[in-house]
Design an enzyme around this catalytic site. Sequence first.
Site, short mmCIF file in Angstrom:
data_model
loop_
_atom_site.label_atom_id
_atom_site.label_comp_id
_atom_site.label_asym_id
_atom_site.label_seq_id
_atom_site.Cartn_x
_atom_site.Cartn_y
_atom_site.Cartn_z
CG HIS A 239 7.44 -0.50 -4.74
ND1 HIS A 239 6.09 -0.59 -4.09
CD2 HIS A 239 8.13 0.55 -4.34
CE1 HIS A 239 6.14 0.94 -3.48
NE2 HIS A 239 7.34 1.61 -3.92
CG ASN B 138 6.63 7.71 -1.78
OD1 ASN B 138 6.21 8.35 -0.87
ND2 ASN B 138 7.93 7.05 -1.50
CG ASP C 274 3.26 -1.67 -3.81
OD1 ASP C 274 3.12 -0.74 -4.55
OD2 ASP C 274 3.95 -1.65 -2.87
#
Length: 191
Positions: free
Chosen positions: A22, A115, A94
Amino acid sequence: MSGIRLFVGLGNPGEKYAATRHNAGFWWIDQVAAATNSKLAVDAKFFGFAGKLSPTADSWLIKPTTFMNASGKAVAALANYYKISPAEILVIHDELDLPAGSIKMKFGGGHGGHNGLRDIHSALGTADYWRLRVGIGHPGSKNEVVNFVLKAPTKDEQHVIDDSIYDSCKLVDLMLKGEFDSAMLKLHTKK
């Protein structure tokens, strides 16, 4: 067309997350900072590690320290302060839908369930900004995604991701000049 004035690397702050998939956006910013001798420091008003991109006087690097889900707070704070339009922002993140070691650049579009992008969309009030999507591969099952992105890549994956980040960082000059077609051509026809 104006070039990129704000490079935003997405990730999660802290040692616990430093080596996780991430944090590919953080890795990219770290690579550019090292290559250009740019210094990043914690800047409370921008909610992240921020600094000028050397030697340009008008472009910035930032790694938000808000955690992924609140990345927009840092992006909006710096962009508003320096009057940087969304079209002058490149968000490096990512990307599950690309194989490890693949990097793609695009303008606008949805957040694809990411998100960090979702929060940036909301904070900027638009999806019209640039993205550099760093492929990390997909675990194969939707149920495994959270666990997958919060784990370190395998040694082979890390190697190809590092190579792709290194290669794409060489295109910063084109991005600064707004020569996006040239940058994308080089990026997307690699190997």
